[in-house]
Design a protein around this motif. Structure first.
Motif, PDB file in Angstrom:
ATOM      1  N   GLY A   1     -12.016  57.978  12.306  1.00 56.39           N
ATOM      2  CA  GLY A   1     -13.370  58.044  12.858  1.00 56.39           C
ATOM      3  C   GLY A   1     -13.547  57.332  14.171  1.00 56.39           C
ATOM      4  O   GLY A   1     -14.658  57.280  14.702  1.00 56.39           O
ATOM      5  N   LYS A   2     -12.477  56.766  14.732  1.00 60.94           N
ATOM      6  CA  LYS A   2     -12.578  56.037  15.992  1.00 60.94           C
ATOM      7  C   LYS A   2     -11.924  56.834  17.124  1.00 60.94           C
ATOM      8  O   LYS A   2     -11.048  57.667  16.905  1.00 60.94           O
ATOM      9  CB  LYS A   2     -11.922  54.662  15.889  1.00 60.94           C
ATOM     10  N   GLU A   3     -12.340  56.551  18.339  1.00 60.53           N
ATOM     11  CA  GLU A   3     -11.792  57.232  19.508  1.00 60.53           C
ATOM     12  C   GLU A   3     -10.387  56.719  19.823  1.00 60.53           C
ATOM     13  O   GLU A   3     -10.137  55.512  19.816  1.00 60.53           O
ATOM     14  CB  GLU A   3     -12.696  57.006  20.716  1.00 60.53           C
ATOM     15  N   VAL A   4      -9.469  57.662  20.091  1.00 64.13           N
ATOM     16  CA  VAL A   4      -8.119  57.318  20.519  1.00 64.13           C
ATOM     17  C   VAL A   4      -7.876  57.953  21.887  1.00 64.13           C
ATOM     18  O   VAL A   4      -8.117  59.142  22.077  1.00 64.13           O
ATOM     19  CB  VAL A   4      -7.057  57.808  19.513  1.00 64.13           C
ATOM     20  N   ARG A   5      -7.413  57.154  22.847  1.00 62.15           N
ATOM     21  CA  ARG A   5      -7.098  57.668  24.179  1.00 62.15           C
ATOM     22  C   ARG A   5      -5.667  57.300  24.551  1.00 62.15           C
ATOM     23  O   ARG A   5      -5.119  56.307  24.047  1.00 62.15           O
ATOM     24  CB  ARG A   5      -8.060  57.096  25.221  1.00 62.15           C
ATOM     25  N   ASN A   6      -5.103  58.106  25.422  1.00 68.43           N
ATOM     26  CA  ASN A   6      -3.735  57.886  25.853  1.00 68.43           C
ATOM     27  C   ASN A   6      -3.710  57.288  27.251  1.00 68.43           C
ATOM     28  O   ASN A   6      -4.322  57.809  28.176  1.00 68.43           O
ATOM     29  CB  ASN A   6      -2.962  59.214  25.837  1.00 68.43           C
ATOM     30  N   PHE A   7      -2.998  56.170  27.389  1.00 73.61           N
ATOM     31  CA  PHE A   7      -2.815  55.521  28.676  1.00 73.61           C
ATOM     32  C   PHE A   7      -1.317  55.369  28.921  1.00 73.61           C
ATOM     33  O   PHE A   7      -0.612  54.762  28.103  1.00 73.61           O
ATOM     34  CB  PHE A   7      -3.487  54.144  28.723  1.00 73.61           C
ATOM     35  N   ASP A   8      -0.845  55.935  30.024  1.00 75.42           N
ATOM     36  CA  ASP A   8       0.568  55.827  30.391  1.00 75.42           C
ATOM     37  C   ASP A   8       1.495  56.261  29.252  1.00 75.42           C
ATOM     38  O   ASP A   8       2.534  55.638  28.985  1.00 75.42           O
ATOM     39  CB  ASP A   8       0.910  54.393  30.817  1.00 75.42           C
ATOM     40  N   GLY A   9       1.086  57.325  28.554  1.00 76.36           N
ATOM     41  CA  GLY A   9       1.926  57.883  27.512  1.00 76.36           C
ATOM     42  C   GLY A   9       1.842  57.192  26.165  1.00 76.36           C
ATOM     43  O   GLY A   9       2.597  57.525  25.249  1.00 76.36           O
ATOM     44  N   LYS A  10       0.930  56.252  26.002  1.00 72.26           N
ATOM     45  CA  LYS A  10       0.801  55.538  24.740  1.00 72.26           C
ATOM     46  C   LYS A  10      -0.637  55.627  24.237  1.00 72.26           C
ATOM     47  O   LYS A  10      -1.578  55.504  25.018  1.00 72.26           O
ATOM     48  CB  LYS A  10       1.197  54.061  24.924  1.00 72.26           C
ATOM     49  N   ASP A  11      -0.818  55.837  22.921  1.00 73.24           N
ATOM     50  CA  ASP A  11      -2.153  55.950  22.335  1.00 73.24           C
ATOM     51  C   ASP A  11      -2.757  54.575  22.078  1.00 73.24           C
ATOM     52  O   ASP A  11      -2.066  53.639  21.639  1.00 73.24           O
ATOM     53  CB  ASP A  11      -2.085  56.721  21.012  1.00 73.24           C
ATOM     54  N   TYR A  12      -4.050  54.499  22.353  1.00 73.16           N
ATOM     55  CA  TYR A  12      -4.803  53.267  22.140  1.00 73.16           C
ATOM     56  C   TYR A  12      -6.092  53.592  21.381  1.00 73.16           C
ATOM     57  O   TYR A  12      -6.708  54.634  21.612  1.00 73.16           O
ATOM     58  CB  TYR A  12      -5.153  52.594  23.467  1.00 73.16           C
ATOM     59  N   LEU A  13      -6.476  52.669  20.526  1.00 72.52           N
ATOM     60  CA  LEU A  13      -7.663  52.818  19.699  1.00 72.52           C
ATOM     61  C   LEU A  13      -8.824  52.040  20.312  1.00 72.52           C
ATOM     62  O   LEU A  13      -8.661  50.888  20.712  1.00 72.52           O
ATOM     63  CB  LEU A  13      -7.368  52.282  18.298  1.00 72.52           C
ATOM     64  N   MET A  14      -9.992  52.701  20.411  1.00 74.74           N
ATOM     65  CA  MET A  14     -11.153  51.992  20.921  1.00 74.74           C
ATOM     66  C   MET A  14     -11.848  51.225  19.793  1.00 74.74           C
ATOM     67  O   MET A  14     -12.142  51.792  18.740  1.00 74.74           O
ATOM     68  CB  MET A  14     -12.160  52.947  21.559  1.00 74.74           C
ATOM     69  N   VAL A  15     -12.067  49.955  20.009  1.00 73.28           N
ATOM     70  CA  VAL A  15     -12.792  49.133  19.043  1.00 73.28           C
ATOM     71  C   VAL A  15     -13.929  48.423  19.762  1.00 73.28           C
ATOM     72  O   VAL A  15     -13.870  48.190  20.966  1.00 73.28           O
ATOM     73  CB  VAL A  15     -11.871  48.103  18.356  1.00 73.28           C
ATOM     74  N   THR A  16     -14.964  48.089  19.019  1.00 73.24           N
ATOM     75  CA  THR A  16     -16.147  47.481  19.614  1.00 73.24           C
ATOM     76  C   THR A  16     -16.088  45.960  19.548  1.00 73.24           C
ATOM     77  O   THR A  16     -15.444  45.385  18.671  1.00 73.24           O
ATOM     78  CB  THR A  16     -17.417  47.967  18.901  1.00 73.24           C
ATOM     79  N   GLY A  17     -16.782  45.320  20.486  1.00 74.45           N
ATOM     80  CA  GLY A  17     -16.926  43.875  20.446  1.00 74.45           C
ATOM     81  C   GLY A  17     -17.837  43.457  19.301  1.00 74.45           C
ATOM     82  O   GLY A  17     -18.598  44.265  18.767  1.00 74.45           O
ATOM     83  N   LEU A  18     -17.746  42.200  18.919  1.00 72.38           N
ATOM     84  CA  LEU A  18     -18.555  41.668  17.822  1.00 72.38           C
ATOM     85  C   LEU A  18     -19.471  40.560  18.317  1.00 72.38           C
ATOM     86  O   LEU A  18     -19.056  39.694  19.099  1.00 72.38           O
ATOM     87  CB  LEU A  18     -17.654  41.115  16.716  1.00 72.38           C
ATOM     88  N   LYS A  19     -20.717  40.596  17.843  1.00 72.83           N
ATOM     89  CA  LYS A  19     -21.677  39.533  18.119  1.00 72.83           C
ATOM     90  C   LYS A  19     -22.363  39.151  16.814  1.00 72.83           C
ATOM     91  O   LYS A  19     -22.267  39.868  15.821  1.00 72.83           O
ATOM     92  CB  LYS A  19     -22.700  40.000  19.163  1.00 72.83           C
TER      93      LYS A  19
END
Length: 233
Positions: free
Chosen positions: A131-149
């Motif tokens: 359910g989270k966004e995954v993007r590719n940077f320089d050929g590697k996948d990264y998961l978007m996570v939110t900051g916490l307050k």
């Protein structure tokens, strides 16, 4: 500006109401604001969302809030020292959001820095990524996570001055500086309250701008797991 100096732990937590989100410093039982936690237990406040590395042990720290059924949701990275935690999760009594430890630290730091989200390789391809966004940077996948307050941050320091500047002791520093910055209201439990000018400005770990109130108190500093060396035969 001088900060609020509380004279009782009950007074220090009186503004924490039902359904609040709180962050609590510490790693295991090291560096936890144990007297502020005890005051929360006594306050009977409930339906809390707690953000912390772990949830204490069965008879100390955040484990006391858990035992008292005051926590509805826990966001953390390690839960292995608490049998009541396990029982409540399996019984459907506690909502849990497990986060890789480094990601948790960065989520808290991001929240305090005003960064809404960031990308991390940790968790890609696992249930954490569902359910989270995954993007590719320089050929590697990264998961978007939110900051916490949090509505309130409770931290523990070795020393604090009346301007709210804090100094932590060795590994008791752990998550405390990041958590201090991420709370709308931060209350610091300090082992020693000192006068302004007593702390070396170059060695301050948390600037007073992040702290709204302080209270001085003596801690038990319990040992989470005692390991003794066997005598030589």
């Amino acid at each position: 500006m001088m900060k609020t100096i509380y004279t009782s732990f009950e007074e220090a937590v009186k503004d924490i109401k039902d359904h609040s989100t709180i962050m609590v410093g510490g790693f295991g039982l090291v560096g936890i604001p144990e007297n502020l936690i005890l005051a929360l237990v006594e306050s009977k406040v409930k339906h809390l969302t707690v953000i912390s590395n772990n949830c204490g042990v069965d008879d100390w720290g955040l484990g006391l809030l858990l035992e008292n059924k005051q926590i509805d949701k826990m966001i953390g990275s390690y839960v292995g020292e608490n049998k009541e935690f396990e029982r409540q999760v399996l019984a459907g009594e506690l909502e849990v959001e497990l986060t890789p430890q480094g990601t948790l630290a960065e989520r808290i730091r991001a929240g305090g820095a005003g960064i809404p989200a960031f990308y991390t390789p940790a968790g890609v391809g696992t249930p954490i990524a569902e359910g989270k966004e995954v993007r590719n940077f320089d050929g590697k996948d990264y998961l978007m996570v939110t900051g916490l307050k949090a509505d309130f941050s409770l931290v523990r320091a070795a020393k604090g001055d009346r301007l709210g500047n804090l100094v932590y002791n060795k590994t008791a520093r752990n998550f405390n500086p990041e958590i201090a910055a991420a709370g709308a209201t931060t209350i610091a439990e300090v082992e020693e309250l000192v006068e302004v000018g007593s702390l070396d400005p170059d060695n301050i770990h948390t600037p007073g701008i992040y702290v709204q109130g302080l209270i001085e108190g003596k801690q038990e500093k319990r040992i989470e797991r005692l390991t003794l060396r066997k005598e030589a035969q």
